[in-house]
Design an enzyme around this catalytic site. Structure first.
Site, mmCIF file in Angstrom:
data_model
loop_
_atom_site.group_PDB
_atom_site.id
_atom_site.type_symbol
_atom_site.label_atom_id
_atom_site.label_comp_id
_atom_site.label_asym_id
_atom_site.label_seq_id
_atom_site.Cartn_x
_atom_site.Cartn_y
_atom_site.Cartn_z
ATOM 1 N N GLY A 48 0.710 -1.236 0.134
ATOM 2 C CA GLY A 48 -0.021 0.103 -0.092
ATOM 3 C C GLY A 48 0.775 1.376 -0.005
ATOM 4 N N GLU A 113 2.711 -2.084 9.224
ATOM 5 C CA GLU A 113 3.707 -2.694 8.684
ATOM 6 C C GLU A 113 4.827 -2.347 9.414
ATOM 7 O OE1 GLU A 113 2.356 -2.959 3.908
ATOM 8 O OE2 GLU A 113 4.040 -1.619 4.365
ATOM 9 N N HIS A 236 13.514 -8.033 0.602
ATOM 10 C CA HIS A 236 12.289 -8.189 1.248
ATOM 11 C C HIS A 236 12.379 -9.616 2.234
ATOM 12 C CE1 HIS A 236 8.125 -8.614 2.310
ATOM 13 N NE2 HIS A 236 7.685 -7.528 1.754
ATOM 14 N N ARG A 282 12.799 -4.113 7.877
ATOM 15 C CA ARG A 282 13.022 -5.055 7.096
ATOM 16 C C ARG A 282 14.366 -5.448 7.021
ATOM 17 N NH1 ARG A 282 9.566 -3.115 1.651
ATOM 18 N NH2 ARG A 282 7.327 -3.808 2.485
ATOM 19 N N HIS A 343 14.384 -6.796 -3.252
ATOM 20 C CA HIS A 343 13.026 -5.906 -3.421
ATOM 21 C C HIS A 343 13.397 -4.517 -3.664
ATOM 22 C CE1 HIS A 343 8.800 -5.532 -2.636
ATOM 23 N NE2 HIS A 343 9.126 -4.613 -1.556
ATOM 24 N N ARG A 378 14.747 1.939 3.679
ATOM 25 C CA ARG A 378 13.455 2.199 3.203
ATOM 26 C C ARG A 378 12.274 1.899 4.271
ATOM 27 N NH1 ARG A 378 8.511 0.451 -0.009
ATOM 28 N NH2 ARG A 378 9.593 -1.433 -0.333
#
Length: 529
Positions: A48, A113, A236, A282, A343, A378
């Protein structure tokens, strides 16, 4: 030869949003995309778009979460501007027809997330990117000022410097291969936006689509434009484990909804690595999984959401549920085997918040650009947000630039094949592509060392020599152009990684485990001319 006011290279959220805004001002725009217009990284984005839209959230929390994930390398002024612009850009997406998922009471459904302190991820089930892409392409199709040129592969920029013209260097146009006819066309425009997405295909395993071959970064670098922080490759943590080269992404939102990572012994291991457990950023989760796999010798770990209600899982993650079912996994009742995969590229073309690069007339937007928002890592779902904000800013910049810069009367050189011949040794391309991706996966992936990086550099330099010779002796074709760009991008990643004598964010090296007191960008620039 074709003349436009603006050329957009790429057809994801960044390029399409930018094109619509420029065309609305009456400017002629060409969108050049090497595949079908819908084939983009945006189309594959599940999670999203992060934005502050809830009364329980605020800009300062989003800024703080972004800075924490970026591990000291974010530009705080950039973070603040992008985050604060988020709600306005969300409203624009709604106006062009994006219908974000809502709760039964009518409020927007918000996912959470890893790395986010609040629920702030707007989504369309788990097909957010595809929904945004569809809405943008529909709007593009209605605009008479936009030409969509599918199956056109941008090769290189034409600049004043390359033509040895007086005055400041600036973009004049570009060469693009018409894939269906095999001919190279010359396009002229005083403004070019690079919005080509990421570099995932430089690695053996990636969640990126096949088009993610670093084209925009390589094109800009060959024109003498600065790139930076290319060592920060986000892996990822949870891609579906398969033995094929492409790995199906299991969105981070699944962990956000309560999924637990377990090792082969069934242990929930993330608390041993970070107090945030399965909702850690991540880079931490990817290294934790890598560590568990190396310790046990297993080829994957497990993602467990079987404790959740099946109806809720199927409603929230229909695409992921069906994707797992296709390979024989019922995620409502069985744990999912997952591994990290390449990713997202956090570095890229050095780009200001108005979209400008170091070359007049050349703009960059989206994953191809490095604005300072992401820093060394990120924060999840900030990428679509950045693309929307930069597209808006870049369109304003382009329109202002066009007020004083128009297509000149320069004699633009047409592409000449000379005495090159059709390729007759394509095995070289297949072999070199395979070797490049294995080299990057083995030596420049989640955990690095100086020795591994030096080994990678030696092999990449050999590949660079071979592909350069091939490029000048044979007619261009898509596979050759993609490999040429991937090798260039791989060299830039390794060069930046060797500059960084510390472990920070996504760059973790066993030879320099500590973090330096002052965070600095890694920068590479080629002589312009």
């Amino acid at each position: 030869m074709k003349n436009y006011d603006v050329i957009v290279v790429g057809s994801g959220i960044a390029g399409l949003s930018f094109a619509l805004k420029v065309a609305a001002a009456g400017r002629r725009v060409a969108i050049i995309t090497k595949k079908n217009s819908a084939e983009s990284s945006t189309n594959h984005a599940q999670g999203g778009i992060a934005a502050v839209t809830s009364q329980t959230d605020d800009f300062e929390l989003h800024v703080a979460d972004t800075l924490t994930a970026g591990d000291g390398l974010c530009r705080e002024d950039v973070v603040r501007e992008v985050v604060s612009a988020g709600p306005a850009r969300i409203d624009e997406l709604k106006r062009i027809g994006v219908e974000f998922t809502s709760l039964e009471d009518g409020r927007i459904s918000l996912h959470r997330e890893g790395g986010h302190s609040k629920r702030r991820i707007l989504h369309v089930k788990d097909l957010t990117g595809a929904a945004i892409e569809e809405a943008l392409l529909h709007a593009i199709a209605q605009d008479a000022n936009i030409d969509m040129l599918e199956h056109h592969f941008a090769i290189d920029l034409i600049t004043r410097g390359k033509l040895q013209l007086e005055g400041p260097d600036a973009v004049l146009g570009l060469y693009a291969l018409d894939v269906q006819t095999g001919s190279v066309r010359t396009f002229c425009a005083p403004v070019i936006l690079l919005a080509t997405g990421g570099v995932g295909q430089v690695y053996q395993f990636t969640t990126n689509p096949a088009i993610a071959t670093g084209d925009g970064i390589a094109i800009a670098y060959r024109a003498g434009v600065e790139v930076r922080n290319m060592e920060f490759i986000q892996f990822h943590p949870t891609a579906l484990y398969t033995r094929s080269k492409d790995r199906f992404l299991i969105s981070e939102a699944v962990r956000g909804e309560g999924a637990i990572l377990r090792n082969s012994a069934g242990e929930a291991f993330m608390k041993r690595y970070d107090e945030r457990g399965d909702l850690a950023p991540r880079d931490i989760v990817a290294r934790a999984i890598d560590s568990e796999m190396k310790r046990s010798g297993d080829e994957h770990v497990w993602l467990d959401i079987t404790h959740q209600d099946e109806a809720s899982i199927r409603d929230r993650f229909p695409s992921i549920y069906e994707g797992c079912k296709k390979v024989g996994i019922d995620m409502a009742h069985e744990m999912i085997p997952v591994v990290p995969a390449c990713h997202y590229m956090c570095g890229g073309i050095t780009t200001a918040l108005d979209g400008t690069t170091g070359l007049d007339g050349l703009l960059a937007c989206g994953e191809v650009a490095c604005t300072g928002l992401h820093g060394a890592n990120r924060l999840a779902s900030n990428s679509l947000l950045e693309a929307c904000v930069l597209a808006h800013n870049g369109a304003e910049t382009a329109l202002k630039y066009l007020e004083t810069h128009a297509n000149g009367n320069h004699e633009m050189p047409l592409w000449r094949d000379g005495d090159v011949r059709d390729p007759d040794e394509r095995v070289v391309l297949h072999h070199n592509w395979d070797e490049l991706r294995r080299t990057m996966w083995d030596y420049v992936a989640i955990v690095r060392t100086d020795k591994r990086l030096q080994r990678a550099r030696t092999r990449i330099q050999n590949l660079q020599r071979e592909i350069t010779e091939y490029y000048w002796n044979f007619k261009v074709e898509p596979e050759l152009l993609e490999l040429r760009n991937l090798i260039q991008v791989a060299e830039l990643i390794v060069d930046c990684a060797l500059q960084r004598r510390e472990s920070r964010g996504l760059h973790f090296t066993l030879d320099h485990r500590e973090k330096l007191e002052v965070a600095q960008d890694s920068v590479v620039r080629r002589f312009r001319g």
